[in-house]
Design an enzyme around this catalytic site. Structure first.
Site, PDB file in Angstrom:
ATOM      1  N   GLY A   1     -22.609  -2.619   1.837  1.00  0.00           N
ATOM      2  CA  GLY A   1     -23.413  -2.619   0.485  1.00  0.00           C
ATOM      3  C   GLY A   1     -24.626  -3.433   0.651  1.00  0.00           C
TER       4      GLY A   1
ATOM      5  CG  HIS B   1     -17.861  -8.587   7.584  1.00  0.00           C
ATOM      6  ND1 HIS B   1     -17.431  -7.542   6.580  1.00  0.00           N
ATOM      7  CD2 HIS B   1     -17.407  -9.354   6.843  1.00  0.00           C
ATOM      8  CE1 HIS B   1     -16.683  -7.772   5.670  1.00  0.00           C
ATOM      9  NE2 HIS B   1     -16.735  -9.107   5.790  1.00  0.00           N
TER      10      HIS B   1
ATOM     11  CE  LYS C   1     -12.913 -18.364   7.228  1.00  0.00           C
ATOM     12  NZ  LYS C   1     -13.806 -18.353   5.976  1.00  0.00           N
TER      13      LYS C   1
ATOM     14  NE  ARG D   1     -24.034 -17.383  17.917  1.00  0.00           N
ATOM     15  CZ  ARG D   1     -24.909 -18.468  17.346  1.00  0.00           C
ATOM     16  NH1 ARG D   1     -25.917 -17.843  16.419  1.00  0.00           N
ATOM     17  NH2 ARG D   1     -24.639 -19.660  17.352  1.00  0.00           N
TER      18      ARG D   1
ATOM     19  CE1 TYR E   1      -3.799  -2.106  -0.273  1.00  0.00           C
ATOM     20  CE2 TYR E   1      -4.516  -1.371   1.967  1.00  0.00           C
ATOM     21  CZ  TYR E   1      -4.589  -2.054   0.565  1.00  0.00           C
ATOM     22  OH  TYR E   1      -5.847  -2.780   0.585  1.00  0.00           O
TER      23      TYR E   1
ATOM     24  CD  GLU F   1     -17.541 -17.775   5.605  1.00  0.00           C
ATOM     25  OE1 GLU F   1     -17.472 -16.798   4.783  1.00  0.00           O
ATOM     26  OE2 GLU F   1     -16.495 -18.275   6.150  1.00  0.00           O
TER      27      GLU F   1
END
Length: 507
Positions: free
Chosen positions: A200, A259, A356, A353, A143, A235
């Site tokens: 989004g 998220h 995976k 929570r 970056y 997931e």
């Protein structure tokens, strides 16, 4: 990856990726650049195609790829086409799309490569005004050099320049602050778009309308009526050969710190003065400032193990993945209980929570309301819940008690249901990246993370992350395909979440 646009001012979108990449632009002419990494070929490039196909980009938009690999436009097309959902009727339009594409190979650390890129963009715009969008879908390690070279060699002289930065935004508070300081030395805050694709999502964006566009929720959206709030991300698959990347970050950095925390702020914030980007983000920051750093006593960490009942490589445990380092202590599951210490939410647990290799794919926000005082139905009633299902099968439903049909006077759990695929049968929901990239073109930062918002998010989780890594806290094993460690359910119960177990919503 980066995008750019040319025109009297039309935009240009340029994107820098880990090898294969591309670029685009809108102005009288627009340019876009993409890379052929997973994000580029599976998300960014298809998104640009969908926006182009639907006529949402300026007509004079060009897509220019830039990366280290020696590629051609045909290579980019072959890599991205399987993810673009092209129909037979789109063949002519997709040809026009790829005709707007070009690609340059260069080194991220060499100014000469960026000078060549700028010359190429100028040639596409024929000297007219151009707007640039740079999409950094790159390893954070490059970056600094990439952004410095963009600033020195590739800024638009006659239009605007904007920078999209993909997560991870650092690994902790210190590294995030260092990256933010570097970016702010080169670009102004209104030029920087820190993207979290969950902002989004249709139902995440719907949270503000649901809360502030309906009178019925206002009086009950507080500590007097809400017993707890559960934010879930599940997931049903493991790392699937991406263990090297995941192991370096873990589930807290990968999902919880961004998220889930973003969804929490939208649930907990006060009504903003307007839908202006900074008015909304001001309120989100206020929520984060009311949250103390998470401590290990309020967290359960887990790691999936192979499921003997399962079949095939997909059911292997995390440590069985050959891309995961030997002796790893990285968690693939986490549940954390945090509190927002303000007048509206004091004492209400917010339970985050994520994990995976669990029993289902699901992301949702669940408000569980307090028990009805003065029980006259002999403990037959369950708590009301309002659920916003983000994925899959977008829906809003309210769990409520109703009389069971028949001659008996018995309560029964049911729901008021707004499932989108039933209510909006002919409506196509845009992909999250479609909304967000279009927002960048439009100059709206409401669904992007501001620097002070990022700082507060890392402040909340950095002490926990440092403690876990310093003490090499061992995650609790759980079976592939299960709900996760039973200790997580026990933590939720202690925090105040009641699970009746007698009812399941079917989309």
């Amino acid at each position: 990856m980066s995008l750019s646009f040319c025109d009297p001012p039309q935009p240009f979108f340029l994107s820098l990726y880990r090898s294969p990449q591309f670029t685009c632009s809108p102005n009288p002419k627009h340019l876009t650049q993409l890379n052929q990494g997973d994000l580029a070929k599976k998300k960014i490039y298809p998104t640009l195609w969908w926006l182009f196909k639907d006529g949402l980009l300026p007509e004079e938009t060009y897509f220019v790829g830039f990366a280290r690999s020696q590629l051609t436009v045909d290579d980019l097309r072959a890599a991205s086409l399987p993810y673009m959902k092209v129909k037979d009727v789109d063949n002519e339009r997709v040809s026009a799309f790829f005709q707007r594409n070009s690609y340059l190979a260069g080194r991220y650390t060499e100014g000469e490569s960026f000078s060549q890129l700028q010359s190429h963009l100028n040639s596409l715009c024929h000297g007219t005004a151009a707007n640039y969008i740079f999409y950094l879908a790159l390893p954070p390690t490059v970056y600094h050099s990439v952004t410095a070279n963009i600033r020195q060699h590739c800024m638009s002289n006659k239009g605007w320049s904007r920078l999209i930065v993909e997560k991870p935004f650092g690994r902790d508070l210190q590294s995030s602050e260092e990256l933010s300081a570097h970016l702010s030395s080169l670009f102004t805050e209104d030029q920087i778009y820190r993207i979290d694709h969950y902002l989004g999502k249709e139902m995440v964006q719907n949270l503000m309308v649901l809360r502030f566009g309906n009178r019925i929720f206002g009086p009950i959206w507080n500590r007097d009526s809400v017993a707890c709030v559960v934010l879930t991300f599940k997931e049903p698959f493991g790392t699937s050969g991406r263990g090297g990347y995941f192991d370096d970050f873990g589930i807290i950095r990968d999902v919880m710190q961004n998220h889930l925390l973003q969804m929490l702020t939208l649930v907990a914030m006060e009504k903003p003065a307007s839908t202006n980007s900074d008015d909304v983000r001001d309120e989100k920051v206020k929520v984060l400032k009311c949250i103390e750093p998470v401590t290990l006593r309020d967290v359960v960490l887990g790691r999936y193990e192979g499921n003997p009942a399962g079949e095939g490589e997909a059911k292997l445990g995390y440590l069985d993945d050959p891309t995961v380092p030997q002796g790893s202590h990285t968690a693939t599951f986490a549940t954390a209980v945090i509190y927002v210490h303000n007048e509206r939410w004091e004492g209400v647990p917010f339970i985050l929570r994520c994990g995976k290799a669990l029993n289902e794919r699901k992301a949702e926000v669940r408000l569980q309301f307090t028990d009805v005082p003065g029980d006259i139905f002999h403990s037959q009633c369950q708590r009301n819940e309002l659920v916003v299902r983000v994925q899959p099968d977008e829906a809003i439903y309210a769990k409520m008690m109703s009389k069971k049909p028949g001659v008996y006077f018995n309560p029964e759990e049911t729901e008021l249901d707004l499932t989108y695929r039933s209510r909006y049968k002919d409506v196509k929901l845009p992909d999250a990246y479609e909304r967000l990239i279009l927002d960048v073109f439009s100059g709206s930062q409401m669904h992007f993370v501001r620097s002070d918002e990022l700082r507060e998010a890392w402040r909340i989780f950095t002490p926990l992350l440092h403690q876990i890594e310093a003490e090499r806290t061992p995650p609790i094993p759980y079976a592939y395909g299960s709900r996760g460690p039973k200790e997580a359910d026990e933590l939720m119960q202690r925090a105040g979440f009641h699970y009746g177990g007698t009812y399941k919503y079917v989309a």
